[in-house]
Design a protein around this motif. Structure first.
Motif, mmCIF file in Angstrom:
data_model
loop_
_atom_site.group_PDB
_atom_site.id
_atom_site.type_symbol
_atom_site.label_atom_id
_atom_site.label_comp_id
_atom_site.label_asym_id
_atom_site.label_seq_id
_atom_site.Cartn_x
_atom_site.Cartn_y
_atom_site.Cartn_z
ATOM 1 N N MET A 81 0.834 -1.173 0.000
ATOM 2 C CA MET A 81 0.000 0.000 0.000
ATOM 3 C C MET A 81 0.879 1.236 0.000
ATOM 4 O O MET A 81 2.018 1.200 0.447
ATOM 5 C CB MET A 81 -0.964 -0.046 1.173
ATOM 6 N N ASN A 108 -9.858 18.709 -1.950
ATOM 7 C CA ASN A 108 -9.071 17.784 -2.774
ATOM 8 C C ASN A 108 -7.718 17.491 -2.147
ATOM 9 O O ASN A 108 -7.235 16.361 -2.205
ATOM 10 C CB ASN A 108 -8.909 18.316 -4.193
ATOM 11 N N LYS A 129 -7.033 8.821 0.593
ATOM 12 C CA LYS A 129 -8.291 8.361 0.010
ATOM 13 C C LYS A 129 -8.354 8.573 -1.503
ATOM 14 O O LYS A 129 -9.269 8.109 -2.150
ATOM 15 C CB LYS A 129 -9.464 9.056 0.691
ATOM 16 N N ALA A 130 -7.369 9.279 -2.042
ATOM 17 C CA ALA A 130 -7.339 9.512 -3.492
ATOM 18 C C ALA A 130 -6.959 8.217 -4.202
ATOM 19 O O ALA A 130 -6.135 7.451 -3.717
ATOM 20 C CB ALA A 130 -6.328 10.606 -3.822
ATOM 21 N N HIS A 131 -7.568 7.986 -5.339
ATOM 22 C CA HIS A 131 -7.241 6.799 -6.136
ATOM 23 C C HIS A 131 -6.082 7.066 -7.076
ATOM 24 O O HIS A 131 -5.553 6.150 -7.688
ATOM 25 C CB HIS A 131 -8.467 6.326 -6.922
ATOM 26 N N GLY A 132 -5.705 8.320 -7.185
ATOM 27 C CA GLY A 132 -4.602 8.692 -8.052
ATOM 28 C C GLY A 132 -4.279 10.158 -7.859
ATOM 29 O O GLY A 132 -5.034 10.897 -7.240
ATOM 30 N N ASP A 191 1.627 -4.643 2.052
ATOM 31 C CA ASP A 191 0.359 -4.993 2.689
ATOM 32 C C ASP A 191 0.584 -6.108 3.690
ATOM 33 O O ASP A 191 1.331 -7.046 3.433
ATOM 34 C CB ASP A 191 -0.666 -5.441 1.652
#
Length: 73
Positions: free
Chosen positions: A1, A30, A38-41, A67
């Motif tokens: 992660m 943002n 929490k951003a995916h990118g 992980d």
């Protein structure tokens, strides 16, 4: 992660999230999404602006942590 260490860099540079958001032209909401992981990118353009303002490298903001296999179950 991937762990986001942006809070640490902000503390180190004595800059608030609000100030950084204003300087790089994104909303505080943002920036908060990015800071909390929490951003995916993230766009390279945004990452570039953050690094420029904080005088740092991308690796100063992002850290890879393996992980935990127990967490996946």
């Amino acid at each position: 992660m991937i762990e986001v260490t942006l809070d640490f860099m902000l503390l180190k540079r004595k800059m608030s999230s609000k100030e950084l958001a204003q300087r790089i032209g994104i909303t505080q909401a943002n920036l908060s999404i990015l800071k909390t992981g929490k951003a995916h990118g993230v766009r390279f353009e945004t990452l570039n602006k953050i690094c420029k303002e904080l005088d740092c490298q991308p690796g100063d903001l992002l850290q890879y942590k393996p992980d935990n296999e127990d967490d996946e179950k």
